[in-house]
Write a protein that holds these residues in place. Structure first.
Motif, PDB file in Angstrom:
ATOM      1  N   THR A  34      -3.855  16.450  36.329  1.00 24.62           N
ATOM      2  CA  THR A  34      -3.891  16.883  35.116  1.00 24.62           C
ATOM      3  C   THR A  34      -4.010  15.196  34.258  1.00 24.62           C
ATOM      4  N   TYR A  35      -3.048  14.021  34.906  1.00 22.82           N
ATOM      5  CA  TYR A  35      -2.787  12.613  34.291  1.00 22.82           C
ATOM      6  C   TYR A  35      -3.441  11.893  35.735  1.00 22.82           C
ATOM      7  N   GLY A  36      -3.587  11.652  36.387  1.00 23.65           N
ATOM      8  CA  GLY A  36      -4.052  10.947  37.679  1.00 23.65           C
ATOM      9  C   GLY A  36      -3.108  10.179  38.072  1.00 23.65           C
ATOM     10  N   PHE A  37      -2.301  10.795  38.301  1.00 25.07           N
ATOM     11  CA  PHE A  37      -1.156   9.774  39.311  1.00 25.07           C
ATOM     12  C   PHE A  37      -1.520   9.841  40.507  1.00 25.07           C
ATOM     13  N   ASN A  38      -0.699   8.543  41.296  1.00 27.26           N
ATOM     14  CA  ASN A  38      -0.430   8.531  43.167  1.00 27.26           C
ATOM     15  C   ASN A  38       0.337   8.853  43.140  1.00 27.26           C
ATOM     16  N   HIS A  39       0.913  10.298  43.448  1.00 30.14           N
ATOM     17  CA  HIS A  39       2.102  10.494  43.891  1.00 30.14           C
ATOM     18  C   HIS A  39       2.711   9.901  45.452  1.00 30.14           C
TER      19      HIS A  39
END
Length: 235
Positions: A67-72
């Motif tokens: 949803t928010y384009g974070f790097n996990h």
């Protein structure tokens, strides 16, 4: 940074644009250059994701990424990958685990830091870390950064045990005795970290009981609010 500037410079020198088009080209060049510099030097937006085994934080991280384009960045996954790569760090980590010891905080932090520095993204979910006050102190000292927010997936012990025993992933530690030991360790070591960041007003406690979408509906407003405050840009 050096590679990016060199690339852009080569574009300028190789351009045979007319005088009329040079102004537009220069504007585009500086627009691109400014964007690159802004991305490179922008302060990273860091979210710590905490919760006991079976709290569902990994699944929620997937939703946040989507949803928010974070790097996990999963601390456990990074350590396992390091071992599989048979690097100097990997050999040391494997030997440490075989001896029944805990991987030194500075090693885990440096691996996380390396992943952050090599990423083009500036939005990071750091999953399952810090696990202890020692981890927390090492992260802040080595990286010089603190999390912008901390998600704590709060789940009853009975629910976490049930989820882990039902997930059938074939892990040797997926049994009730080991699970209860893991939960006791988590509570003893992780609680001080949660309390520390709670005092700083950075902790958002999520009721981790319910289905995936129900839980995510508690997560969504947190990141929506950050986006409205321009703390980070959505994809």
């Amino acid at each position: 940074m050096w590679r990016r500037v060199t690339l852009l410079s080569s574009l300028v020198s190789s351009s045979n644009a007319s005088i009329l088009n040079q102004g537009a080209f220069t504007f585009k060049f500086w627009e691109t250059f400014s964007t690159e510099v802004a991305i490179q030097y922008a302060k990273p937006f860091i979210t710590f994701v905490l919760g006991g085994p079976g709290s569902g934080k990994g699944t929620q991280c997937e939703k946040i990424v989507e949803t928010y384009g974070f790097n996990h960045l999963s601390a456990g996954d990074l350590l396992r990958r390091e071992i599989a790569s048979e690097t100097e760090y990997g050999t040391m980590i494997l030997n440490t685990i075989r001896e029944g010891k805990i991987v030194p905080s500075q090693v885990t932090v440096k691996i996380i830091q390396r992943e952050m520095e090599s990423s083009d993204n500036i939005k990071f979910l750091i999953d399952g870390f810090p696990r202890s006050e020692e981890n927390r102190v090492a992260f802040e000292k080595i990286t010089g950064a603190e999390p912008d927010l901390v998600l704590f997936f709060d789940c009853p012990e009975e629910e976490m045990v049930k989820r882990v025993l039902n997930r059938n992933q074939g892990r040797v530690d997926d049994n009730i005795e080991t699970m209860k030991k893991r939960l006791k360790i988590f509570e003893a070591l992780n609680r001080p970290v949660i309390n520390y960041y709670s005092e700083k007003g950075k902790v958002f406690k999520i009721n981790a009981v319910g289905n995936v979408d129900e839980i995510f509906e508690q997560v969504r407003p947190i990141f929506d609010s950050c986006n409205k405050l321009n703390h980070f840009c959505m994809n």
